[in-house]
Design a protein around this motif. Sequence first.
Motif, PDB file in Angstrom:
ATOM      1  N   GLU A  65      -4.532  11.970   8.065  1.00 40.05           N
ATOM      2  CA  GLU A  65      -3.118  12.003   7.695  1.00 40.05           C
ATOM      3  C   GLU A  65      -2.590  10.611   7.382  1.00 40.05           C
ATOM      4  N   ASN A  66      -3.108   9.616   8.080  1.00 36.18           N
ATOM      5  CA  ASN A  66      -2.660   8.237   7.889  1.00 36.18           C
ATOM      6  C   ASN A  66      -3.288   7.651   6.622  1.00 36.18           C
ATOM      7  N   THR A  67      -2.859   8.193   5.499  1.00 34.67           N
ATOM      8  CA  THR A  67      -3.391   7.804   4.196  1.00 34.67           C
ATOM      9  C   THR A  67      -2.249   7.765   3.186  1.00 34.67           C
ATOM     10  N   HIS A  68      -2.120   6.664   2.454  1.00 37.12           N
ATOM     11  CA  HIS A  68      -1.082   6.583   1.428  1.00 37.12           C
ATOM     12  C   HIS A  68      -1.550   7.183   0.099  1.00 37.12           C
ATOM     13  N   LEU A 100       0.827  -1.205   0.000  1.00 39.83           N
ATOM     14  CA  LEU A 100       0.000   0.000   0.000  1.00 39.83           C
ATOM     15  C   LEU A 100       0.862   1.255   0.000  1.00 39.83           C
ATOM     16  N   SER A 101       1.930   1.231   0.776  1.00 38.62           N
ATOM     17  CA  SER A 101       2.828   2.381   0.835  1.00 38.62           C
ATOM     18  C   SER A 101       3.456   2.653  -0.520  1.00 38.62           C
ATOM     19  N   GLU A 102       3.841   1.600  -1.219  1.00 33.55           N
ATOM     20  CA  GLU A 102       4.467   1.751  -2.530  1.00 33.55           C
ATOM     21  C   GLU A 102       3.467   2.214  -3.598  1.00 33.55           C
ATOM     22  N   THR A 128      -5.219  -1.101  11.701  1.00 32.52           N
ATOM     23  CA  THR A 128      -4.071  -0.203  11.565  1.00 32.52           C
ATOM     24  C   THR A 128      -4.487   1.255  11.595  1.00 32.52           C
ATOM     25  N   GLY A 129      -5.742   1.564  11.256  1.00 29.55           N
ATOM     26  CA  GLY A 129      -6.185   2.946  11.197  1.00 29.55           C
ATOM     27  C   GLY A 129      -5.769   3.657   9.934  1.00 29.55           C
ATOM     28  N   ASN A 130      -5.059   2.970   9.041  1.00 25.63           N
ATOM     29  CA  ASN A 130      -4.696   3.555   7.752  1.00 25.63           C
ATOM     30  C   ASN A 130      -5.905   3.473   6.822  1.00 25.63           C
ATOM     31  N   SER A 131      -6.284   4.587   6.209  1.00 24.18           N
ATOM     32  CA  SER A 131      -7.544   4.603   5.475  1.00 24.18           C
ATOM     33  C   SER A 131      -7.515   3.698   4.242  1.00 24.18           C
ATOM     34  N   SER A 141     -13.727   3.865  12.097  1.00 20.38           N
ATOM     35  CA  SER A 141     -13.646   4.351  10.716  1.00 20.38           C
ATOM     36  C   SER A 141     -12.990   5.728  10.704  1.00 20.38           C
ATOM     37  N   THR A 142     -12.159   5.969   9.712  1.00 19.63           N
ATOM     38  CA  THR A 142     -11.332   7.170   9.708  1.00 19.63           C
ATOM     39  C   THR A 142     -11.924   8.328   8.917  1.00 19.63           C
ATOM     40  N   TRP A 143     -12.826   8.032   7.965  1.00 23.25           N
ATOM     41  CA  TRP A 143     -13.496   9.105   7.226  1.00 23.25           C
ATOM     42  C   TRP A 143     -14.655   8.505   6.453  1.00 23.25           C
TER      43      TRP A 143
END
Length: 235
Positions: free
Chosen positions: A29-32, A10-12, A59-62, A89-91
């Motif tokens: 902010e925690n969004t790739h 996901l990061s890549e 993980t909280g990453n969207s 849920s983050t958004w």
Amino acid sequence: MNLSETMAALSEMGTETCRKIYRNHGAPENTHGVKVGDLKTLVKKIKKNHPLALELYATGNSDAQYLAGLIAEPAQFAQADLDRWAQESTWYMVSEYTVAWMASESGLGWELAERWIASPEEKIAASGWATLSCLLGLVADDRLPLDRLRERIEHVANDIHRAPNRVRYTMNGFVLAAGIFTVPLHEQALAASQRIGKVKVDMGGTACKVPFGPEYIPHAISGGRLGKKRKTFVC
């Protein structure tokens, strides 16, 4: 793929352009910034993997949360899991889509939607209305609690303009779903949309618009969509 391998992928795959677009729409902010189409390339590798879905969501990453909804098995959710997903849920791309999709296909959707709708927390209530909308598009008309849904339509018509921002958006979506997916509710929903009129929602300065029910419902019906159910909303 395990959790660390998936998060590295996901990061890549994230791009600054997509990240900016998502953040303009309310992503944390925690969004790739991974395009949904690119997420689906991972789905082809992972396929359905419910334990991994739970790990990704936590993980909280969207991007990871959205991917979790694409690989989860709705029937394997416990009610506590879905309550946790709604709370964490983050958004809105997660709360109103991923969470609602999973709840509506879990077999627990009606109970969860009713409880979530009553929540004073905006994102939880929005998840509830979005779950109801999905259920209208999935469940056969003769299995719907029509009297309760008629009450809900009237509730929206009377209260939508006083509701919190994203709740207004999902309430409006519920009326649209009632007017399109459910033949017995079509006339009432169309009339309610006319009473409601334009729904103002702060879209964060983006070009997104709130569908205007008195036009949106007839347009969908003219395309032959009245009463046409879907197998899934997950996409």
